[in-house]
Design an enzyme around this catalytic site. Structure first.
Site, mmCIF file in Angstrom:
data_model
loop_
_atom_site.group_PDB
_atom_site.id
_atom_site.type_symbol
_atom_site.label_atom_id
_atom_site.label_comp_id
_atom_site.label_asym_id
_atom_site.label_seq_id
_atom_site.Cartn_x
_atom_site.Cartn_y
_atom_site.Cartn_z
ATOM 1 N N SER A 146 8.692 61.952 -10.121
ATOM 2 C CA SER A 146 7.508 62.146 -9.288
ATOM 3 C C SER A 146 6.373 62.668 -10.146
ATOM 4 O O SER A 146 6.604 63.329 -11.167
ATOM 5 C CB SER A 146 7.809 63.155 -8.176
ATOM 6 O OG SER A 146 6.639 63.514 -7.458
ATOM 7 N N TYR A 159 10.545 71.600 -5.246
ATOM 8 C CA TYR A 159 10.548 70.143 -5.395
ATOM 9 C C TYR A 159 10.044 69.745 -6.784
ATOM 10 O O TYR A 159 10.658 68.923 -7.469
ATOM 11 C CB TYR A 159 9.685 69.494 -4.316
ATOM 12 C CG TYR A 159 9.610 67.997 -4.439
ATOM 13 C CD1 TYR A 159 10.713 67.197 -4.159
ATOM 14 C CD2 TYR A 159 8.423 67.373 -4.848
ATOM 15 C CE1 TYR A 159 10.650 65.819 -4.280
ATOM 16 C CE2 TYR A 159 8.353 65.996 -4.973
ATOM 17 C CZ TYR A 159 9.469 65.217 -4.690
ATOM 18 O OH TYR A 159 9.409 63.847 -4.822
#
Length: 267
Positions: A146, A159
């Site tokens: 990501s 995250y």
């Protein structure tokens, strides 16, 4: 036409294949003549996708129901996949979860789940498949990371750290496998129009603020599939966010100050 035949009869494991990016990747590899090996928790969705892909593209498509955070079960499933397929040519670690919370408000359960699924399950898959790749002299590992692994923002501390881990693991793995015929690619994405945000942002606040920037999961899948079995280090989407990550690495304090309001859109 030679390019389009590259994937013919390749066996490709795709985790998180029942929806979103994983489902789109499965469809695109099947359209190119590869045999998708689908892994997810929902048997109903997997069975439906298997039926659709075999009917439409006349490929061999297997599916395996697995909870990737169950370490022993996931290990056994991976071993079964290799035994059933005979050979595996690519592993696409797509399964993942995000929960946007401030650290002081987050539950340990959500933190643990993110690390177990985003990091440990991914590494477990590599542990099981890599010796097979090395023995046959070829293979491709694609790890969906990501942009959060490059630019951390509020409410995404955990995250982001899982995706930092994926990037670090992948970069070292790429160096370790350089002489083995095994390729390692990371895919670093901004927000994508998938059900990821059902868990990550249940109130929809962040989704609304970034709606116009969201990536089409099929376009992401196209990039990933077109890069299979090539020495592609990274896929970064969208381009402007990739450029931003490069500036951030050089001028982090300035970048954070200028984009403070943007960074806090998860609030």
């Amino acid at each position: 036409m030679i390019f389009l035949k590259e994937l013919h009869n390749k066996n490709i494991i795709i985790t998180g294949a029942s929806s979103g990016i994983g489902e789109k990747i499965a469809t695109r590899v099947a359209a190119r003549g590869a045999n998708p090996i689908l892994v997810a928790r929902s048997e109903t969705k997997l069975e439906q996708l298997q039926t659709e892909l075999t009917r439409k593209f006349a490929v061999e498509c297997r599916y395996y129901v697995a909870d990737l955070v169950d370490v022993e079960s996931w290990k056994t499933t991976l071993q079964q996949i290799i035994a059933d397929a005979g050979k595996v040519d690519a592993l696409i670690n797509n399964a993942g979860v995000g929960i946007f919370e401030y650290v002081n408000e987050a539950s340990w359960e959500s933190t643990d789940r993110m690390f177990q699924l985003n990091v440990m399950a991914l590494i477990q898959a590599v542990y099981q498949v890599l010796p097979h790749f090395i023995e046959q002299g070829h293979g491709h590992i694609v790890n969906i990371a990501s942009m959060a692994g490059k630019i951390a923002t509020p409410k995404a501390a955990v995250y982001s750290s899982t995706k930092h881990a994926v990037l670090g693991f992948s970069n070292a793995l790429r160096l370790e496998t350089a002489a083995t015929g095994v390729y390692v690619t990371t895919v670093n994405l901004g927000p994508v129009k998938t059900n990821f945000f059902t868990t990550a942002d249940p109130e929809g606040t962040y989704q609304q603020s970034v709606q116009r920037y969201m990536l089409d999961p099929d376009q992401v899948a196209k990039k990933v599939v077109n890069s299979l079995f090539t020495k592609k280090r990274e896929i970064n989407m969208p381009g402007w966010m990739d450029a931003g990550s490069k500036v951030y690495s050089l001028f982090p304090h300035l970048f954070e100050r200028l984009l403070k309001n943007q960074f806090n859109k998860k609030g």
